[in-house]
Design a protein around this motif. Structure first.
Motif, PDB file in Angstrom:
ATOM      1  N   ARG A 164      -9.167 -18.793  -4.612  1.00 17.53           N
ATOM      2  CA  ARG A 164     -10.297 -17.880  -4.470  1.00 17.53           C
ATOM      3  C   ARG A 164     -10.315 -16.867  -5.622  1.00 17.53           C
ATOM      4  N   CYS A 207     -14.969 -26.401  -3.597  1.00 23.09           N
ATOM      5  CA  CYS A 207     -13.731 -25.678  -3.316  1.00 23.09           C
ATOM      6  C   CYS A 207     -12.576 -26.320  -4.090  1.00 23.09           C
ATOM      7  N   THR A 217     -14.600 -30.881  -2.301  1.00 24.05           N
ATOM      8  CA  THR A 217     -13.332 -30.232  -2.635  1.00 24.05           C
ATOM      9  C   THR A 217     -12.615 -30.953  -3.764  1.00 24.05           C
ATOM     10  N   GLN A 219      -7.150 -22.581   0.072  1.00 23.80           N
ATOM     11  CA  GLN A 219      -8.004 -22.799  -1.089  1.00 23.80           C
ATOM     12  C   GLN A 219      -7.894 -21.635  -2.072  1.00 23.80           C
ATOM     13  N   PRO A 230      -9.581 -30.599   3.824  1.00 27.68           N
ATOM     14  CA  PRO A 230     -10.819 -30.229   3.122  1.00 27.68           C
ATOM     15  C   PRO A 230     -12.044 -30.366   4.006  1.00 27.68           C
ATOM     16  N   GLN A 236      -8.432 -26.834  -3.764  1.00 28.19           N
ATOM     17  CA  GLN A 236      -7.368 -26.715  -2.769  1.00 28.19           C
ATOM     18  C   GLN A 236      -6.066 -27.348  -3.265  1.00 28.19           C
TER      19      GLN A 236
END
Length: 253
Positions: free
Chosen positions: A229, A181, A76, A227, A72, A183
């Protein structure tokens, strides 16, 4: 699963010696870290000491960590599979992450105290009225750590597959805050997964002691997967589904 492994009362004297030495080392590390933790807290500085302690616990427990993929960068949320208590110190050592736990942990005073020091966010799965409080806890945890890990299975699995992901555990992440983000992460214990996993009727303390009694190292590879999206981030259900599919594909490899 519990009957397949030696319970603590069946450990050899050498195994108990390893357990005792490791517990003593963990206790000593905690005593060293606590004054620094409260000093940093009084000064209102970003507090690294919970993660230093957890990373030390991983080392003391004989955990050897390898990583794959891109770790990361920036704030995150990590969605990871869950195999054993070892997951937490291993991830913390590599990422400095705080964690999301179910509110049952908060019923144990000592454990609650340790979890709170690490900015643990307690999720009440069946109480939708608490979501606002959980969101505030998430924001606080992200301010201190920039990384927050949730185990969407809601419990531990045997390390060779995945249980269904409970999207309700992601309620505090909907809508996803700007600049965060998401992940997926795979914790892979390889051929030793079944010996590490805390499943079946095994008591948590038995799993804890059994791992501390090991002569061989606990080897784990932490796979940081791409990650999420676009449409994968639409809501908590799409995030849970996309993360589970990514971890399953990584397990298959």
């Amino acid at each position: 699963m519990a009957t397949a492994f030696a319970m603590p009362r069946q450990l050899s004297l050498r195994a108990w010696a390893r357990v005792t030495l490791r517990l003593a080392a963990m206790a000593a590390l905690l005593l060293v870290c606590i004054p620094f933790y409260y000093a940093w807290a009084i000064l209102r500085m970003t507090n690294p000491w919970p993660r230093i302690f957890l990373g030390g616990v991983a080392t003391i427990a004989g955990v050897e960590i390898k990583t794959a993929g891109v770790k990361p960068r920036g704030p995150t949320f990590m969605l990871a599979n869950h195999v054993s208590w070892i997951d937490i110190p291993a991830l913390s050592r590599i990422t400095g992450s705080a964690f999301v736990g179910h509110d049952g942990l908060a019923s144990m005073p000592v454990l609650k105290w340790l979890c709170r020091m690490n900015d643990t966010v307690f999720v009440a799965r069946h109480d939708r009225t608490s979501v606002a409080d959980q969101v505030e806890q998430v924001r606080h945890a992200m301010t201190d750590t920039h990384a927050l890990t949730i185990f969407p299975e809601g419990t531990t699995s045997d390390g060779t597959g995945l249980l269904p992901f409970k999207s309700s555990l992601l309620s505090a992440f909907e809508p996803l805050p700007a600049g965060i983000c998401v992940q997926p992460v795979l914790l892979d214990y390889g051929p030793d997964a079944a010996q590490i996993a805390w499943v079946g009727e095994e008591h948590g303390l038995d799993n804890f002691l059994r791992i501390l009694a090991r002569r061989r190292a606990v080897e784990v590879t932490i796979h940081f997967l791409p990650q999420l999206r676009g449409a994968q981030l639409t809501n908590r259900k799409t995030m849970a589904q996309a993360a589970r599919e990514a971890i399953l594909q990584a397990l298959a490899r």
